[in-house]
Design an enzyme around this catalytic site. Structure first.
Site, mmCIF file in Angstrom:
data_model
loop_
_atom_site.group_PDB
_atom_site.id
_atom_site.type_symbol
_atom_site.label_atom_id
_atom_site.label_comp_id
_atom_site.label_asym_id
_atom_site.label_seq_id
_atom_site.Cartn_x
_atom_site.Cartn_y
_atom_site.Cartn_z
ATOM 1 C CD GLU A 178 -2.750 1.412 2.424
ATOM 2 O OE1 GLU A 178 -2.679 0.587 3.348
ATOM 3 O OE2 GLU A 178 -3.565 2.354 2.426
ATOM 4 C CE LYS A 220 -5.956 -0.100 1.536
ATOM 5 N NZ LYS A 220 -6.707 -0.713 2.638
#
Ligand code: 13P
Length: 341
Positions: A178, A220
């Site tokens: 992420e 992500k």
């Protein structure tokens, strides 16, 4: 089962073209802030009650294939004594765990940040696996300003994500990578596109360098939007800028891109995901890993009142279902007024 088979099985359970991830991994500080917004004190019992309410929403597994938990939640149980990771697994939802330990300033790069938590990670992962976790999440944060992120910020954060992902894969845990480019500020959508593309390109360079198997991870990212102090861009425009940057920087080997919501409103995040999926064929699944955009209406419906449990679950199911529809490009604003379920 070999480590690779284990990773492959988790990817197969999480990526099926119709479901996304629920991020319910708020750290102690963040969940206290979220609870405060609805007048609830952040006690361990409130956190347990609220998170078991989310996980036991009937039918959630139709729309959600994975849930990211905070360390504390891995060890908590529902009212009948079932461990919460098991509650998720029983609903067809793969339990995962946020493994980073928060962030602080990056020395030598004023304004940039770096995330902590690599020391002892392999050992921690082994413990989390015993508690049921099959995937992990690690977040690096990139603020946008005229000077940020700096070149050092971009490379140092990419290196952390790659080292984390490599450790996860060696332990048979699927890494969610992420890199969050923050929305805060008054920057243009063009500037957001430029920063996100640079960040993703550098992250994948580092992932290659560390031997991370791209087929066995999930990305992500943020969506490409104007800064939060600017007027919103229409979904079509967000989708165009996001897709162009992704296509330039993210290898087709990555099975799924699960966007964070990052301060977009619940309806906005769904409309943007829908627009992305209505564009030309992407090589990756385009899905969600929303925290606030899935939970906000449920949190408000609950507001600490145990009697509102069902209403809160309905609010969660509604957002989950609409985002599931957005994955097919089948969402429209008119569905917002329709009932959940
Ligand atoms: P938001 O969707 O609220 O940005 O949260 C996702 C997340 O996991 C941030 O780390």
């Amino acid at each position: 089962m070999s480590v690779n088979e284990e990773l492959q099985a988790t990817i197969a359970d999480m990526v099926d073209g119709r479901r996304g991830v629920l991020a319910a991994d708020e750290s102690s500080g963040t969940i206290a802030k979220r609870f405060q917004s609805v007048g609830v004190e952040s006690t361990e019992e409130h956190r347990r009650f609220y998170r078991s309410l989310l996980l036991s929403a009937e039918g959630l597994g139709q729309y959600v294939s994975g849930v990211i938990l905070f360390e504390e939640t891995l060890g908590q149980k529902d009212d009948s004594g079932t461990p919460l990771p098991e509650v998720a697994a029983n609903a067809g939802i793969v339990p995962g765990i946020k493994v980073d330990k928060g962030k602080g300033p990056l020395p030598g790069a004023p304004g940039d940040m770096i995330t902590y938590g690599l020391d002892g990670l392999a050992e921690r992962l082994r413990g989390y696996k015993e508690q049921g976790a099959r995937f992990a999440k690690w977040r690096e944060v990139y603020p946008i300003s005229p000077a940020n992120p700096t070149p050092l910020g971009v490379t140092a954060n990419a290196e952390m994500l790659a080292r984390y992902a490599a450790v996860c894969q060696s332990c048979g845990v699927v890494p969610i990578v992420e890199p969050e480019v923050l929305m805060d500020g008054d920057h243009s959508i063009e500037r957001s596109a430029e920063v996100n593309e640079q960040v993703w390109e550098t992250v994948f360079h580092a992932l290659h360098h560390h031997g991370v198997v791209l087929e066995l991870m999930l990305l992500k990212p943020s969506m490409v939007t104007p800064g939060s102090e600017c007027a919103k861009a229409p979904p079509q425009q967000v989708a165009e800028y996001t897709m162009r940057a992704l296509r330039r920087a993210v290898p087709a080997a990555v099975p799924s891109i699960n966007f964070l919501s990052g301060g977009q409103g619940p309806e906005e995040a769904t409309a943007n995901l829908n627009a992305l999926n209505q564009m030309w064929q992407a090589p990756w699944q385009l899905s969600f890993s929303y925290g606030r955009a899935l939970q906000e209406p449920a949190l408000h419906a609950w507001s600490g009142d145990t009697g509102q449990r069902h209403q809160a679950q309905e609010a969660l199911l509604k957002r989950a279902r609409l985002n599931h529809l957005a994955m097919q490009g089948d969402y429209s604003e008119g569905l917002e007024s329709a009932a959940a379920g």
